[in-house]
Scaffold this motif. Structure first.
Motif, PDB file in Angstrom:
ATOM      1  N   ALA A 133       0.980   2.468 -14.309  1.00  0.00           N
ATOM      2  CA  ALA A 133       1.025   1.603 -13.128  1.00  0.00           C
ATOM      3  C   ALA A 133       1.795   2.266 -11.995  1.00  0.00           C
ATOM      4  CB  ALA A 133       1.660   0.260 -13.481  1.00  0.00           C
ATOM      5  N   GLU A 134       2.909   2.898 -12.325  1.00  0.00           N
ATOM      6  CA  GLU A 134       3.723   3.577 -11.306  1.00  0.00           C
ATOM      7  C   GLU A 134       2.966   4.737 -10.683  1.00  0.00           C
ATOM      8  OE1 GLU A 134       7.311   4.696 -13.269  1.00  0.00           O
ATOM      9  OE2 GLU A 134       8.171   2.667 -13.205  1.00  0.00           O
ATOM     10  N   ILE A 135       2.221   5.491 -11.519  1.00  0.00           N
ATOM     11  CA  ILE A 135       1.435   6.615 -11.010  1.00  0.00           C
ATOM     12  C   ILE A 135       0.348   6.128 -10.057  1.00  0.00           C
ATOM     13  CG2 ILE A 135      -0.213   8.417 -11.655  1.00  0.00           C
ATOM     14  CD1 ILE A 135       1.384   8.766 -14.254  1.00  0.00           C
ATOM     15  N   THR A 136      -0.388   5.097 -10.485  1.00  0.00           N
ATOM     16  CA  THR A 136      -1.471   4.549  -9.658  1.00  0.00           C
ATOM     17  C   THR A 136      -0.921   3.964  -8.367  1.00  0.00           C
ATOM     18  OG1 THR A 136      -2.720   4.010 -11.660  1.00  0.00           O
ATOM     19  CG2 THR A 136      -3.420   2.943  -9.621  1.00  0.00           C
ATOM     20  N   ARG A 137       0.193   3.259  -8.468  1.00  0.00           N
ATOM     21  CA  ARG A 137       0.821   2.652  -7.294  1.00  0.00           C
ATOM     22  C   ARG A 137       1.257   3.729  -6.292  1.00  0.00           C
ATOM     23  NH1 ARG A 137       4.278  -0.018  -9.975  1.00  0.00           N
ATOM     24  NH2 ARG A 137       2.906  -1.810 -10.280  1.00  0.00           N
ATOM     25  N   LYS A 138       1.832   4.808  -6.787  1.00  0.00           N
ATOM     26  CA  LYS A 138       2.280   5.902  -5.912  1.00  0.00           C
ATOM     27  C   LYS A 138       1.093   6.595  -5.259  1.00  0.00           C
ATOM     28  CE  LYS A 138       5.263   9.973  -5.711  1.00  0.00           C
ATOM     29  NZ  LYS A 138       4.344  10.683  -4.784  1.00  0.00           N
ATOM     30  N   GLU A 139       0.032   6.822  -6.032  1.00  0.00           N
ATOM     31  CA  GLU A 139      -1.161   7.470  -5.477  1.00  0.00           C
ATOM     32  C   GLU A 139      -1.757   6.640  -4.356  1.00  0.00           C
ATOM     33  OE1 GLU A 139      -2.783   9.868  -9.461  1.00  0.00           O
ATOM     34  OE2 GLU A 139      -3.656   7.933  -8.880  1.00  0.00           O
ATOM     35  N   LEU A 140      -1.855   5.328  -4.560  1.00  0.00           N
ATOM     36  CA  LEU A 140      -2.422   4.455  -3.531  1.00  0.00           C
ATOM     37  C   LEU A 140      -1.509   4.393  -2.314  1.00  0.00           C
ATOM     38  CD1 LEU A 140      -4.536   2.497  -2.540  1.00  0.00           C
ATOM     39  CD2 LEU A 140      -3.432   0.678  -3.859  1.00  0.00           C
ATOM     40  N   THR A 141      -0.211   4.264  -2.538  1.00  0.00           N
ATOM     41  CA  THR A 141       0.746   4.212  -1.427  1.00  0.00           C
ATOM     42  C   THR A 141       0.687   5.491  -0.612  1.00  0.00           C
ATOM     43  OG1 THR A 141       2.225   2.777  -2.694  1.00  0.00           O
ATOM     44  CG2 THR A 141       3.162   3.903  -0.793  1.00  0.00           C
ATOM     45  N   ASP A 142       0.719   6.636  -1.284  1.00  0.00           N
ATOM     46  CA  ASP A 142       0.701   7.929  -0.584  1.00  0.00           C
ATOM     47  C   ASP A 142      -0.579   8.088   0.223  1.00  0.00           C
ATOM     48  OD1 ASP A 142       3.132   8.506  -1.699  1.00  0.00           O
ATOM     49  OD2 ASP A 142       2.357   9.920  -3.196  1.00  0.00           O
ATOM     50  N   SER A 143      -1.691   7.631  -0.327  1.00  0.00           N
ATOM     51  CA  SER A 143      -2.968   7.747   0.376  1.00  0.00           C
ATOM     52  C   SER A 143      -2.990   6.876   1.624  1.00  0.00           C
ATOM     53  CB  SER A 143      -4.115   7.355  -0.561  1.00  0.00           C
ATOM     54  OG  SER A 143      -5.357   7.473   0.089  1.00  0.00           O
ATOM     55  N   LEU A 144      -2.483   5.646   1.517  1.00  0.00           N
ATOM     56  CA  LEU A 144      -2.432   4.752   2.675  1.00  0.00           C
ATOM     57  C   LEU A 144      -1.505   5.294   3.750  1.00  0.00           C
ATOM     58  CD1 LEU A 144      -2.363   1.293   0.833  1.00  0.00           C
ATOM     59  CD2 LEU A 144      -4.230   2.191   2.243  1.00  0.00           C
ATOM     60  N   VAL A 145      -0.374   5.833   3.335  1.00  0.00           N
ATOM     61  CA  VAL A 145       0.573   6.412   4.293  1.00  0.00           C
ATOM     62  C   VAL A 145      -0.065   7.603   5.012  1.00  0.00           C
ATOM     63  CG1 VAL A 145       2.744   7.672   4.532  1.00  0.00           C
ATOM     64  CG2 VAL A 145       2.652   5.623   3.102  1.00  0.00           C
ATOM     65  N   THR A 146      -0.697   8.479   4.246  1.00  0.00           N
ATOM     66  CA  THR A 146      -1.299   9.692   4.814  1.00  0.00           C
ATOM     67  C   THR A 146      -2.407   9.365   5.807  1.00  0.00           C
ATOM     68  OG1 THR A 146      -0.807  10.940   2.794  1.00  0.00           O
ATOM     69  CG2 THR A 146      -2.490  11.839   4.256  1.00  0.00           C
ATOM     70  N   LEU A 147      -3.204   8.361   5.471  1.00  0.00           N
ATOM     71  CA  LEU A 147      -4.366   8.040   6.307  1.00  0.00           C
ATOM     72  C   LEU A 147      -4.113   6.906   7.299  1.00  0.00           C
ATOM     73  CD1 LEU A 147      -7.174   8.393   3.623  1.00  0.00           C
ATOM     74  CD2 LEU A 147      -6.503  10.022   5.380  1.00  0.00           C
ATOM     75  N   SER A 148      -2.885   6.455   7.365  1.00  0.00           N
ATOM     76  CA  SER A 148      -2.552   5.386   8.312  1.00  0.00           C
ATOM     77  C   SER A 148      -2.947   5.711   9.755  1.00  0.00           C
ATOM     78  CB  SER A 148      -1.058   5.059   8.237  1.00  0.00           C
ATOM     79  OG  SER A 148      -0.727   4.037   9.151  1.00  0.00           O
ATOM     80  N   PRO A 149      -2.799   6.972  10.223  1.00  0.00           N
ATOM     81  CA  PRO A 149      -3.212   7.280  11.610  1.00  0.00           C
ATOM     82  C   PRO A 149      -4.664   6.952  11.922  1.00  0.00           C
ATOM     83  CG  PRO A 149      -1.845   9.051  10.748  1.00  0.00           C
ATOM     84  CD  PRO A 149      -2.126   8.119   9.592  1.00  0.00           C
ATOM     85  N   LEU A 150      -5.533   6.896  10.905  1.00  0.00           N
ATOM     86  CA  LEU A 150      -6.936   6.549  11.149  1.00  0.00           C
ATOM     87  C   LEU A 150      -7.075   5.162  11.759  1.00  0.00           C
ATOM     88  CD1 LEU A 150      -8.699   7.778   7.867  1.00  0.00           C
ATOM     89  CD2 LEU A 150      -8.736   8.883  10.111  1.00  0.00           C
ATOM     90  N   PHE A 151      -6.105   4.292  11.491  1.00  0.00           N
ATOM     91  CA  PHE A 151      -6.181   2.918  11.965  1.00  0.00           C
ATOM     92  C   PHE A 151      -5.724   2.775  13.421  1.00  0.00           C
ATOM     93  CE2 PHE A 151      -6.053   2.649   7.404  1.00  0.00           C
ATOM     94  CZ  PHE A 151      -6.823   1.556   7.080  1.00  0.00           C
ATOM     95  N   ALA A 152      -5.300   3.870  14.030  1.00  0.00           N
ATOM     96  CA  ALA A 152      -4.780   3.805  15.401  1.00  0.00           C
ATOM     97  C   ALA A 152      -5.864   4.008  16.455  1.00  0.00           C
ATOM     98  CB  ALA A 152      -3.683   4.847  15.588  1.00  0.00           C
ATOM     99  N   HIS A 153      -7.018   4.540  16.051  1.00  0.00           N
ATOM    100  CA  HIS A 153      -8.021   4.958  17.024  1.00  0.00           C
ATOM    101  C   HIS A 153      -8.901   3.821  17.541  1.00  0.00           C
ATOM    102  CE1 HIS A 153      -6.736   8.910  15.971  1.00  0.00           C
ATOM    103  NE2 HIS A 153      -7.230   8.851  14.744  1.00  0.00           N
ATOM    104  N   LYS A 154      -9.135   2.805  16.718  1.00  0.00           N
ATOM    105  CA  LYS A 154     -10.049   1.722  17.063  1.00  0.00           C
ATOM    106  C   LYS A 154      -9.415   0.389  16.675  1.00  0.00           C
ATOM    107  CE  LYS A 154     -13.712   4.392  18.098  1.00  0.00           C
ATOM    108  NZ  LYS A 154     -14.517   4.337  19.347  1.00  0.00           N
ATOM    109  N   PRO A 155      -9.877  -0.719  17.268  1.00  0.00           N
ATOM    110  CA  PRO A 155      -9.318  -2.031  16.890  1.00  0.00           C
ATOM    111  C   PRO A 155      -9.620  -2.401  15.443  1.00  0.00           C
ATOM    112  CG  PRO A 155     -11.188  -2.291  18.383  1.00  0.00           C
ATOM    113  CD  PRO A 155     -10.827  -0.846  18.386  1.00  0.00           C
ATOM    114  N   PHE A 156     -10.756  -1.917  14.909  1.00  0.00           N
ATOM    115  CA  PHE A 156     -11.103  -2.142  13.519  1.00  0.00           C
ATOM    116  C   PHE A 156     -11.190  -0.791  12.828  1.00  0.00           C
ATOM    117  CE2 PHE A 156     -12.836  -5.669  16.053  1.00  0.00           C
ATOM    118  CZ  PHE A 156     -12.013  -6.676  15.552  1.00  0.00           C
ATOM    119  N   PHE A 157     -11.540  -0.765  11.547  1.00  0.00           N
ATOM    120  CA  PHE A 157     -11.459   0.510  10.844  1.00  0.00           C
ATOM    121  C   PHE A 157     -12.519   1.477  11.343  1.00  0.00           C
ATOM    122  CE2 PHE A 157     -12.105   3.336   7.118  1.00  0.00           C
ATOM    123  CZ  PHE A 157     -10.841   3.903   7.136  1.00  0.00           C
ATOM    124  N   LEU A 158     -12.067   2.468  12.141  1.00  0.00           N
ATOM    125  CA  LEU A 158     -12.923   3.488  12.740  1.00  0.00           C
ATOM    126  C   LEU A 158     -14.118   2.884  13.475  1.00  0.00           C
ATOM    127  CD1 LEU A 158     -12.917   6.176   9.888  1.00  0.00           C
ATOM    128  CD2 LEU A 158     -11.469   6.057  11.914  1.00  0.00           C
TER     129      LEU A 158
END
Length: 211
Positions: A133-158
């Motif tokens: 659970a900790e491994i999966t949680r970290k993988e998902l968190t790291d992925s969301l953090v890394t790709l968070s800038p994608l959410f800045a370009h448009k009002p909705f997802f890309l």
């Protein structure tokens, strides 16, 4: 649960629970402003009435299940495609074939990168050991953090327009607390602002309250 008899009508019928997959379909139906009735089921009560159980509609015994007349659908992407093809109002996919294909590919990537890990954390709570659970949680968190800038370009997802990607993402972002994920605000401002925009939508608020 109050017994209800399955009886095909001219109205969409949604068999659902409080999980993220049912949430996705409920949100799509609401965003497309379609009339539907919802029958809520839980893990301990999968009987539709005294004669039928969920397996009579879906051999995999999973939710959600969408029923319209003699049509029975129980896979979310198939449900989404049907609703888009059948009902033209409030489209959630682009009209242009190339844009539509790219958007479908984006949905596939979201499912591969984020939804698959969310599914493990949300549905395997009884069988998942603490380390996994900790491994999966970290993988998902790291992925969301890394790709968070994608959410800045448009009002909705890309996209400038609310679409299926947003319905799929919103259902799991709403459950970050349940997955014990706390995104750092100094690194995830774009995705946190995106959440605020999506969660404030009237139809999203309604979708969080099973009918």
């Amino acid at each position: 649960m109050q017994n209800q008899t399955f009886n095909p009508t001219n109205k969409i019928l949604l068999y659902a629970d409080d999980g993220y997959l049912s949430h996705q379909v409920r949100l799509v139906l609401l965003e497309k402003q379609l009339e539907f009735d919802e029958i809520g089921l839980d893990d301990e009560d999968r009987f539709l009435n005294q004669y039928e159980d969920l397996a009579d509609l879906n051999p995999y015994n999973t939710l959600p299940v969408l029923v319209y007349r003699d049509l029975i659908l129980y896979q979310n992407l198939v449900i989404f495609e049907y609703l888009e093809d059948r009902y033209y109002q409030n489209k959630l996919l682009p009209d242009n074939p190339a844009d539509r294909a790219n958007y479908r590919q984006l949905i596939w990537r979201i499912n591969q990168d984020w939804i698959a890990k969310s599914h493990i954390l949300l549905t395997h709570t009884d069988t998942l050991d603490k380390k996994q659970a900790e491994i999966t949680r970290k993988e998902l968190t790291d992925s969301l953090v890394t790709l968070s800038p994608l959410f800045a370009h448009k009002p909705f997802f890309l996209s400038d327009k609310f679409g299926l990607c947003d319905c799929i993402l919103a259902s799991v972002l709403w459950r970050l607390d349940k997955m014990q994920i706390d995104l750092p605000s100094h690194l995830c401002r774009p995705i946190l602002n995106y959440q605020q925009r999506i969660f404030s939508r009237e139809m999203f608020k309604k979708s969080c309250q099973p009918l």
